[in-house]
Write an enzyme that holds these catalytic residues in place. Structure first.
Site, PDB file in Angstrom:
ATOM      1  CB  CYS A 193      -6.250  -0.059   5.314  1.00  0.00           C
ATOM      2  SG  CYS A 193      -4.602  -0.700   5.122  1.00  0.00           S
ATOM      3  CG  HIS A 225      -1.876  -0.931   1.269  1.00  0.00           C
ATOM      4  ND1 HIS A 225      -3.019  -0.806   1.886  1.00  0.00           N
ATOM      5  CD2 HIS A 225      -2.260  -2.172   0.483  1.00  0.00           C
ATOM      6  CE1 HIS A 225      -3.716  -1.953   2.044  1.00  0.00           C
ATOM      7  NE2 HIS A 225      -3.298  -2.749   1.023  1.00  0.00           N
ATOM      8  CD  GLU A 228      -1.935   4.549   3.007  1.00  0.00           C
ATOM      9  OE1 GLU A 228      -3.195   5.003   3.038  1.00  0.00           O
ATOM     10  OE2 GLU A 228      -1.566   3.708   2.376  1.00  0.00           O
TER      11      GLU A 228
END
Length: 162
Positions: A89, A59, A61
């Site tokens: 998330c 992801h 991040e």
């Protein structure tokens, strides 16, 4: 105190949103992230690359943290600032917490992302990152209208289809 902090956050939010657009154009889920140092200066940017890398943890991040930490030979990013196109998330919130990032800004909250994805309600990043004794600054809905545009005509593919 940093002068024009809001302008700086908005400038880098637009870069995170641009990264999300890059991800979307590459067939990835549309998320981007930018890391700033404690002086609100650019350090690194990334977009989601899970499909490209065959890595469900890739992801935006996680990648921005992983890539910067590896390059700088760091583990902790205390006092750093993370700018995300979407609310982190559960997995990304864990990475942010363990990296000890001090401030998190995001555009589109999970509740809005769920409207597009059809996903179930998830814990907020604030409830995960700010569990325990350490409290971080977390601000959402930064440039929300611009962030929401990423999801126009976007359909999340069910995870069992990839």
């Amino acid at each position: 105190m940093i002068e024009n902090k809001n302008e700086i956050i908005e400038k880098y939010m637009r870069i995170a949103i641009e990264e999300a657009i890059v991800a979307k154009e590459k067939g990835e889920n549309p998320f981007g992230a930018v890391l700033l140092n404690p002086n609100y200066e650019f350090c690194h940017k990334a977009h989601s690359r899970s499909i490209e890398l065959s890595d469900p943890t890739a992801h935006a991040e996680v990648l921005v943290i992983r890539e910067f930490c590896q390059k700088q030979k760091l583990v902790y990013l205390s006092d750093y600032i993370l700018i995300c196109s979407g609310e982190p998330c559960v997995m990304c919130s864990g990475a942010i917490k363990w990296a000890k990032i001090q401030e998190i800004y995001y555009s589109v909250p999970q509740s809005e992302i769920n409207k597009t994805s059809g996903g179930k309600i998830k814990p907020t990043c604030e409830s995960l990152i700010n569990s325990g004794y350490s409290q971080k600054l977390i601000i959402g809905k930064v440039l929300l209208d611009e962030g929401l545009k990423i999801f126009n005509n976007y359909k999340f593919v069910p995870q069992d289809k990839k």
